[in-house]
Design a protein around this motif. Structure first.
Motif, PDB file in Angstrom:
ATOM      1  N   ILE A 278     -64.402   8.310  -7.627  1.00 14.09           N
ATOM      2  CA  ILE A 278     -65.544   7.265  -7.321  1.00 14.09           C
ATOM      3  C   ILE A 278     -65.794   7.441  -5.804  1.00 14.09           C
ATOM      4  O   ILE A 278     -67.134   7.746  -5.366  1.00 14.09           O
ATOM      5  N   ALA A 279     -64.895   7.653  -4.701  1.00  9.03           N
ATOM      6  CA  ALA A 279     -65.003   7.913  -3.501  1.00  9.03           C
ATOM      7  C   ALA A 279     -65.723   9.372  -3.194  1.00  9.03           C
ATOM      8  O   ALA A 279     -66.536   9.257  -2.572  1.00  9.03           O
ATOM      9  N   ILE A 280     -65.259  10.086  -4.064  1.00 14.78           N
ATOM     10  CA  ILE A 280     -65.660  11.561  -3.828  1.00 14.78           C
ATOM     11  C   ILE A 280     -67.174  11.696  -4.213  1.00 14.78           C
ATOM     12  O   ILE A 280     -68.094  12.212  -3.548  1.00 14.78           O
ATOM     13  N   VAL A 281     -67.382  11.198  -5.402  1.00 11.54           N
ATOM     14  CA  VAL A 281     -68.729  11.248  -5.813  1.00 11.54           C
ATOM     15  C   VAL A 281     -69.590  10.398  -4.948  1.00 11.54           C
ATOM     16  O   VAL A 281     -70.897  10.856  -4.358  1.00 11.54           O
ATOM     17  N   GLY A 282     -69.345   9.228  -4.289  1.00 13.52           N
ATOM     18  CA  GLY A 282     -70.150   8.505  -3.488  1.00 13.52           C
ATOM     19  C   GLY A 282     -70.294   9.516  -2.194  1.00 13.52           C
ATOM     20  O   GLY A 282     -71.691   9.295  -1.565  1.00 13.52           O
ATOM     21  N   PHE A 283     -69.347  10.018  -1.723  1.00 11.35           N
ATOM     22  CA  PHE A 283     -69.253  10.724  -0.677  1.00 11.35           C
ATOM     23  C   PHE A 283     -70.217  11.937  -0.612  1.00 11.35           C
ATOM     24  O   PHE A 283     -71.120  12.349   0.171  1.00 11.35           O
ATOM     25  N   TRP A 284     -70.217  12.695  -2.084  1.00  8.93           N
ATOM     26  CA  TRP A 284     -71.031  13.782  -2.093  1.00  8.93           C
ATOM     27  C   TRP A 284     -72.767  13.294  -2.009  1.00  8.93           C
ATOM     28  O   TRP A 284     -73.400  13.902  -1.437  1.00  8.93           O
TER      29      TRP A 284
ATOM     30  N   TRP B  54     -73.529  10.798  -0.507  1.00 11.01           N
ATOM     31  CA  TRP B  54     -74.135  10.348   0.620  1.00 11.01           C
ATOM     32  C   TRP B  54     -74.437  11.604   1.598  1.00 11.01           C
ATOM     33  O   TRP B  54     -75.331  11.544   2.397  1.00 11.01           O
ATOM     34  N   SER B  55     -73.540  12.527   1.595  1.00  8.15           N
ATOM     35  CA  SER B  55     -73.748  13.770   2.241  1.00  8.15           C
ATOM     36  C   SER B  55     -74.878  14.778   1.781  1.00  8.15           C
ATOM     37  O   SER B  55     -75.595  15.297   2.720  1.00  8.15           O
ATOM     38  N   ARG B  56     -75.205  14.788   0.491  1.00  5.49           N
ATOM     39  CA  ARG B  56     -76.019  15.648   0.021  1.00  5.49           C
ATOM     40  C   ARG B  56     -77.453  15.130  -0.243  1.00  5.49           C
ATOM     41  O   ARG B  56     -78.389  15.869  -0.186  1.00  5.49           O
ATOM     42  N   VAL B  57     -77.321  13.943  -0.378  1.00  3.75           N
ATOM     43  CA  VAL B  57     -78.734  13.476  -1.117  1.00  3.75           C
ATOM     44  C   VAL B  57     -79.102  12.225   0.153  1.00  3.75           C
ATOM     45  O   VAL B  57     -80.155  12.340   0.755  1.00  3.75           O
ATOM     46  N   VAL B  58     -78.451  11.244   0.193  1.00  2.14           N
ATOM     47  CA  VAL B  58     -78.753   9.931   1.085  1.00  2.14           C
ATOM     48  C   VAL B  58     -78.929  10.476   2.409  1.00  2.14           C
ATOM     49  O   VAL B  58     -79.725   9.989   3.241  1.00  2.14           O
ATOM     50  N   LYS B  59     -77.973  11.037   3.057  1.00  2.00           N
ATOM     51  CA  LYS B  59     -77.961  11.435   4.571  1.00  2.00           C
ATOM     52  C   LYS B  59     -78.976  12.165   4.821  1.00  2.00           C
ATOM     53  O   LYS B  59     -79.857  11.908   5.721  1.00  2.00           O
TER      54      LYS B  59
END
Length: 524
Positions: free
Chosen positions: A446-452, A454-459
């Motif tokens: 879950i953390a990896i999917v959330g980080f991806w 965040w870094s690829r879409v949200v950020k």
């Protein structure tokens, strides 16, 4: 931002929120455990209906034959379903008799009763831990008033055993007696039990019975031998040390039962013998009256004793005969019969003979130099030690020379047993570690999917938001700076134009000359 950028940003935020919510729900989802393994689909439908009524979530596995429920409620759910008689196992019991229609024939009623009895017996057999499934078939003949046509009932039982399990003779006998005593006029010998492989297991021959042995007797012999062995080893262990003595006992047990009655009569009575009856009879008479020929010859004294061959005088012989006349004595004594009755009944299980073998390890002798403590040597026991061990073993076993007991004590070095080294399982094969890693792997995923996301879409979206906001702020600042200058410029122009108009009105010639001069210099 344009409309497409705003829409993409909203979709990215919504996707991230959905992923986080689904991940948290998946991580917090309870573990499922097996509720029942259903073989009959109709029975499974009843269980599912009951679960839906109780609002219990469920899942299917193994092709729909296994029903899973949350592990926290599996026991509670089983109890609730058991109270409703579920699962029924696909077998119909006596509930068939609860919904009989009016006017049903006697034959149909008898068939329903037999079906219900077969189902109830099968359910009872399935309650055994080793039995996975069971079917019972009863052959109940119709009752007849003629003894010649009387037939006995019979039954067949098919058991499906759990993988790797088997029924022992006691369990088979229990199944046979359960079925036999549940059906009238059904004897255990008319009940056949077979397993899922078609093997007859109800009439297996016990080899110990054919040899004249009994399993209970064999177990009793083993217990006697173990008791003697423990007594011998426990009395010798404090002397030679634990693990340095081994004993084996072979017991010959007499399981025969004797019942003996003996009667003993002594030939001659003793003075202490009781007298049953005694009869004494005596008969006698007094001296006889004077008799004989009167005269001087009869009054003479008796002649001296003479030998028997000498004929006594006639008068003396007559007198002696008259003195012993009419005298007798009779005595009869009846004694009690001296009889001993002995009733002897021998109890089975008496020890007829013991054969004991004892082996004692060598004694460890410490070296004289303390530095060589690890080099202790094994030395045999002395004669006195062996004699003492022999005497203690005799006392512990109750040695009886008359019944032929034997005891053999040997002193020999024990060969050390090499311990089997079992390699430790790799740490990655530890069940605890695997379950822990899987548990944390869910949260890590879950953390990896959330980080991806965040870094690829949200950020990137947030950065674009910040850049657009910065550009808008710069443009607003530049507009705020240029707006006063433009307003001042427009104000001075209008002032100059008004002044020029006023001058043209007051002195038109001067204005015309100035314009003429501009045209002449090309400045117009």
């Amino acid at each position: 931002m344009g409309a497409s950028q705003k829409l993409f940003s909203l979709l990215a935020v919504a996707l991230l929120a959905a992923v986080l919510v689904v991940g948290v729900m998946w991580a917090r989802e309870p573990a499922y455990a097996v509720l029942f393994s259903i073989q009959d689909e109709k029975d499974g439908g009843h269980v599912v209906t009951a679960l839906q009524q109780q609002n219990v979530p469920y899942r299917f596995s193994q092709g729909g034959h296994t029903i899973l429920v949350p592990q926290a409620v599996v026991h509670d759910t089983r109890l609730k379903l058991a109270a409703q008689g579920l699962p029924k196992g696909g077998l119909a019991g006596f509930e068939l008799l609860e919904n009989q229609k009016m006017g049903i024939s006697q034959f149909a009623e008898q068939v329903n009763y037999q079906r219900g009895l077969e189902g109830e017996l099968a359910r009872s057999i399935q309650s055994l831990a080793v039995v996975k499934g069971a079917r019972v078939h009863l052959a109940i003949p119709k009752q007849s008033a003629f003894l010649r046509e009387d037939q006995k009932a019979s039954a067949s039982v098919l058991v499906s055993l759990a993988p790797g399990r088997s029924l022992d003779q006691a369990q088979v006998a229990g199944i046979v007696n359960l079925v036999a005593f549940s059906v009238p006029q059904l004897t255990p010998k008319n009940v056949s039990v077979i397993d899922q492989e078609g093997k007859l297991i109800s009439q297996q021959v016990d080899p110990t019975r054919d040899a004249g042995l009994d399993a209970a007797q064999i177990r009793f012999v083993r217990e006697i031998e173990n008791a003697y062995t423990q007594r011998i080893e426990s009395i010798l262990a404090p002397i030679v040390g634990n693990g340095n003595v081994k004993a084996q006992v072979a017991a010959d047990i007499d399981f025969s039962q004797t019942d003996q009655v003996a009667e003993t009569y002594r030939p001659n009575p003793t003075p202490a013998t009781a007298i049953r009856s005694q009869l004494t009879s005596e008969t006698g008479s007094g001296s006889p009256a004077a008799a004989g020929i009167p005269g001087a010859l009869s009054n003479q004294p008796p002649a001296p004793a003479t030998a028997p061959l000498v004929q006594p005088a006639q008068g003396q012989a007559a007198t002696a005969a008259a003195g012993n006349q009419n005298f007798s004595r009779n005595s009869t004594v009846n004694y009690e019969i001296d009889k001993t009755v002995r009733h002897t009944k021998g109890a089975p299980g008496a020890v007829r003979r013991l054969s004991v073998a004892v082996v004692v390890n060598y004694r460890k002798e410490a070296p004289k130099d303390p530095k060589d403590a690890a080099k202790a040597q094994a030395v045999p026991l002395s004669e006195n030690d062996l004699k003492q061990i022999n005497e203690l073993a005799r006392e512990a076993m109750g040695f009886n020379k008359e019944r032929g007991d034997t005891l053999n004590v040997a002193n020999a070095p024990f060969t050390p047993v090499e311990k089997e080294v079992v390699p430790d399982a790799p740490i990655w094969q530890s069940p605890t570690l695997i379950s822990t890693v899987l548990e944390y792997a869910r949260y890590l995923l879950i953390a990896i999917v959330g980080f991806w996301l965040w870094s690829r879409v949200v950020k990137p979206v947030l950065i674009s938001f910040a850049e657009a906001a910065a550009r808008a702020a710069a443009e607003r600042a530049a507009a705020a700076v240029e707006e006063p200058q433009t307003a001042q410029h427009q104000h001075s122009y209008e002032t100059k134009l008004a002044a020029a108009r006023e001058i043209a009105k007051q002195d038109p010639k001067a204005v015309a000359a100035m314009i003429k001069d501009w045209v002449g210099r090309g400045e117009a």
